[in-house]
Each structure stands twice: as structure tokens, then as C-alpha cells.
Design a protein around this motif. Structure first.
Motif, PDB file in Angstrom:
ATOM      1  N   MET A   1       0.839  -1.187   0.000  1.00  0.00           N
ATOM      2  CA  MET A   1       0.000   0.000   0.000  1.00  0.00           C
ATOM      3  C   MET A   1       0.882   1.247   0.000  1.00  0.00           C
ATOM      4  N   SER A   2       0.635   2.160  -0.891  1.00  0.00           N
ATOM      5  CA  SER A   2       1.454   3.356  -0.984  1.00  0.00           C
ATOM      6  C   SER A   2       0.872   4.469  -0.123  1.00  0.00           C
ATOM      7  N   ARG A   3       1.725   5.344   0.305  1.00  0.00           N
ATOM      8  CA  ARG A   3       1.320   6.438   1.163  1.00  0.00           C
ATOM      9  C   ARG A   3       0.904   7.627   0.310  1.00  0.00           C
ATOM     10  N   LEU A   4      -0.225   8.250   0.657  1.00  0.00           N
ATOM     11  CA  LEU A   4      -0.722   9.371  -0.134  1.00  0.00           C
ATOM     12  C   LEU A   4      -0.541  10.715   0.537  1.00  0.00           C
ATOM     13  N   HIS A   5      -0.161  10.729   1.814  1.00  0.00           N
ATOM     14  CA  HIS A   5       0.015  12.017   2.489  1.00  0.00           C
ATOM     15  C   HIS A   5       1.077  11.904   3.569  1.00  0.00           C
ATOM     16  N   LEU A   6       1.604  13.050   3.978  1.00  0.00           N
ATOM     17  CA  LEU A   6       2.547  13.148   5.081  1.00  0.00           C
ATOM     18  C   LEU A   6       1.969  14.089   6.127  1.00  0.00           C
ATOM     19  N   PRO A   7       2.243  13.855   7.403  1.00  0.00           N
ATOM     20  CA  PRO A   7       1.782  14.802   8.427  1.00  0.00           C
ATOM     21  C   PRO A   7       2.694  16.022   8.476  1.00  0.00           C
ATOM     22  N   ALA A   8       2.100  17.144   8.798  1.00  0.00           N
ATOM     23  CA  ALA A   8       2.840  18.391   8.980  1.00  0.00           C
ATOM     24  C   ALA A   8       2.217  19.146  10.147  1.00  0.00           C
ATOM     25  N   VAL A   9       3.028  19.886  10.874  1.00  0.00           N
ATOM     26  CA  VAL A   9       2.557  20.657  12.018  1.00  0.00           C
ATOM     27  C   VAL A   9       2.433  22.119  11.601  1.00  0.00           C
ATOM     28  N   LEU A  10       1.305  22.731  11.938  1.00  0.00           N
ATOM     29  CA  LEU A  10       1.096  24.148  11.656  1.00  0.00           C
ATOM     30  C   LEU A  10       1.790  24.969  12.734  1.00  0.00           C
ATOM     31  N   LEU A  11       2.780  25.759  12.337  1.00  0.00           N
ATOM     32  CA  LEU A  11       3.566  26.521  13.293  1.00  0.00           C
ATOM     33  C   LEU A  11       2.942  27.877  13.611  1.00  0.00           C
ATOM     34  N   GLY A  12       2.278  28.474  12.657  1.00  0.00           N
ATOM     35  CA  GLY A  12       1.708  29.803  12.856  1.00  0.00           C
ATOM     36  C   GLY A  12       1.679  30.546  11.543  1.00  0.00           C
ATOM     37  N   PHE A  13       1.511  31.852  11.646  1.00  0.00           N
ATOM     38  CA  PHE A  13       1.513  32.693  10.457  1.00  0.00           C
ATOM     39  C   PHE A  13       2.908  33.256  10.216  1.00  0.00           C
ATOM     40  N   GLN A  14       3.167  33.618   8.975  1.00  0.00           N
ATOM     41  CA  GLN A  14       4.376  34.369   8.677  1.00  0.00           C
ATOM     42  C   GLN A  14       4.247  35.708   9.377  1.00  0.00           C
ATOM     43  N   ARG A  15       5.332  36.180   9.963  1.00  0.00           N
ATOM     44  CA  ARG A  15       5.225  37.421  10.723  1.00  0.00           C
ATOM     45  C   ARG A  15       6.533  38.192  10.727  1.00  0.00           C
ATOM     46  N   SER A  16       6.399  39.444  11.106  1.00  0.00           N
ATOM     47  CA  SER A  16       7.561  40.286  11.357  1.00  0.00           C
ATOM     48  C   SER A  16       7.505  40.674  12.831  1.00  0.00           C
ATOM     49  N   LYS A  17       8.221  41.691  13.210  1.00  0.00           N
ATOM     50  CA  LYS A  17       8.248  42.057  14.628  1.00  0.00           C
ATOM     51  C   LYS A  17       6.878  42.510  15.121  1.00  0.00           C
ATOM     52  N   SER A  18       6.177  43.290  14.310  1.00  0.00           N
ATOM     53  CA  SER A  18       4.917  43.853  14.787  1.00  0.00           C
ATOM     54  C   SER A  18       3.697  43.434  13.973  1.00  0.00           C
ATOM     55  N   ASN A  19       3.887  42.776  12.835  1.00  0.00           N
ATOM     56  CA  ASN A  19       2.767  42.352  11.990  1.00  0.00           C
ATOM     57  C   ASN A  19       2.786  40.851  11.806  1.00  0.00           C
ATOM     58  N   GLN A  20       1.602  40.285  11.593  1.00  0.00           N
ATOM     59  CA  GLN A  20       1.550  38.907  11.123  1.00  0.00           C
ATOM     60  C   GLN A  20       0.663  38.846   9.888  1.00  0.00           C
ATOM     61  N   TYR A  21       0.965  37.893   9.035  1.00  0.00           N
ATOM     62  CA  TYR A  21       0.319  37.810   7.740  1.00  0.00           C
ATOM     63  C   TYR A  21      -0.505  36.517   7.696  1.00  0.00           C
ATOM     64  N   PRO A  22      -1.807  36.590   7.971  1.00  0.00           N
ATOM     65  CA  PRO A  22      -2.607  35.381   8.113  1.00  0.00           C
ATOM     66  C   PRO A  22      -2.844  34.630   6.804  1.00  0.00           C
ATOM     67  N   ASN A  23      -2.488  35.211   5.660  1.00  0.00           N
ATOM     68  CA  ASN A  23      -2.650  34.478   4.409  1.00  0.00           C
ATOM     69  C   ASN A  23      -1.450  33.586   4.107  1.00  0.00           C
ATOM     70  N   ASN A  24      -0.401  33.626   4.934  1.00  0.00           N
ATOM     71  CA  ASN A  24       0.759  32.754   4.777  1.00  0.00           C
ATOM     72  C   ASN A  24       0.939  31.943   6.055  1.00  0.00           C
ATOM     73  N   ALA A  25       0.619  30.663   6.011  1.00  0.00           N
ATOM     74  CA  ALA A  25       0.806  29.783   7.162  1.00  0.00           C
ATOM     75  C   ALA A  25       2.143  29.062   7.021  1.00  0.00           C
ATOM     76  N   LEU A  26       2.804  28.798   8.145  1.00  0.00           N
ATOM     77  CA  LEU A  26       4.081  28.105   8.157  1.00  0.00           C
ATOM     78  C   LEU A  26       3.863  26.659   8.586  1.00  0.00           C
ATOM     79  N   LEU A  27       4.434  25.725   7.835  1.00  0.00           N
ATOM     80  CA  LEU A  27       4.271  24.299   8.102  1.00  0.00           C
ATOM     81  C   LEU A  27       5.621  23.637   8.278  1.00  0.00           C
ATOM     82  N   ASN A  28       5.688  22.721   9.240  1.00  0.00           N
ATOM     83  CA  ASN A  28       6.877  21.907   9.441  1.00  0.00           C
ATOM     84  C   ASN A  28       6.517  20.477   9.037  1.00  0.00           C
ATOM     85  N   ILE A  29       6.987  20.022   7.883  1.00  0.00           N
ATOM     86  CA  ILE A  29       6.668  18.702   7.352  1.00  0.00           C
ATOM     87  C   ILE A  29       7.608  17.685   7.983  1.00  0.00           C
ATOM     88  N   ASP A  30       7.064  16.524   8.364  1.00  0.00           N
ATOM     89  CA  ASP A  30       7.870  15.461   8.958  1.00  0.00           C
ATOM     90  C   ASP A  30       8.948  15.001   7.992  1.00  0.00           C
TER      91      ASP A  30
END
Length: 109
Positions: free
Chosen positions: A1-30
Motif C-alpha cells: 500500500m502506498s502512502r498518499l500524504h505526510l503529516p505536517a505541524v502548523l507553526l503559525g503565520f508568517q510574521r515580522s516584529k509587529s505584523n503577522q500575515y494570516p494568508n501565509n501559514a508556516l508548516l513543518n513537514i515530517d
């Protein structure tokens, strides 16, 4: 059986010191540890699934308790293998730290 997906953890939004950008999510793929390994996943589909109180669909009459937000991996973020993803609807803050699925298709040629 072949694998069709990998798990990834949602880290948060892309951000700077004072702003965050909710249209860009950061993912850490296993298993992805550097920028070169992250290049393979560019263009792949990401699914964030969450449960809600059961609701009845007015048109079909079926009850649903699972909702999915679909996204796409757009580019790498930094040198540690983290990637940026853009979702159809911005992710809710309760999604941070939870697991989503990175689908291993479509394949780029």
C-alpha cells in the motif's frame, strides 16, 4: 500500500516584529530538514481537517461533522525545511500546533 500524504505541524503565520500575515501559514513537514528537501513539496496540496458540532445540510439532508480547509504549498521559509502555504480560507488560531496533511500529489514533471 502506498502512502498518499505526510503529516505536517502548523507553526503559525508568517510574521515580522509587529505584523503577522494570516494568508501565509508556516508548516513543518515530517522528515524535511533543509531547504533543498522542501523544494520537492512546492505545489503540493495541504488539507487541514477539523471537527464541528454535527450540522445537517439543507440541500442533501446528510449530517456532517468534519470540515476541511484546502491549501497549497507556495515556497520554502528559511533554511530549516519550513514551508509557506496559502489556504483558500485563512486558518483559525486554534489550528496552531495541530497536524494537517500534505498530499503527495500532484507530481511536478
Amino acid at each position: 500500500m502506498s502512502r498518499l500524504h505526510l503529516p505536517a505541524v502548523l507553526l503559525g503565520f508568517q510574521r515580522s516584529k509587529s505584523n503577522q500575515y494570516p494568508n501565509n501559514a508556516l508548516l513543518n513537514i515530517d522528515g524535511v530538514k533543509d531547504r533543498d528537501a522542501a523544494k520537492y513539496y512546492l505545489g503540493k496540496t495541504v488539507l487541514f481537517a477539523y471537527r464541528v458540532k454535527k450540522t445537517k445540510d439543507a440541500t442533501t439532508g446528510e449530517t456532517k461533522s468534519l470540515r476541511i480547509i484546502r491549501g497549497k504549498i507556495t515556497r520554502a521559509h528559511g533554511n530549516a525545511g519550513v514551508v509557506r502555504a496559502r489556504f483558500v480560507h485563512n486558518l483559525p488560531p486554534h489550528a496552531f500546533g495541530s497536524v494537517c496533511r500534505v498530499m503527495l500529489y500532484p507530481q511536478r514533471s
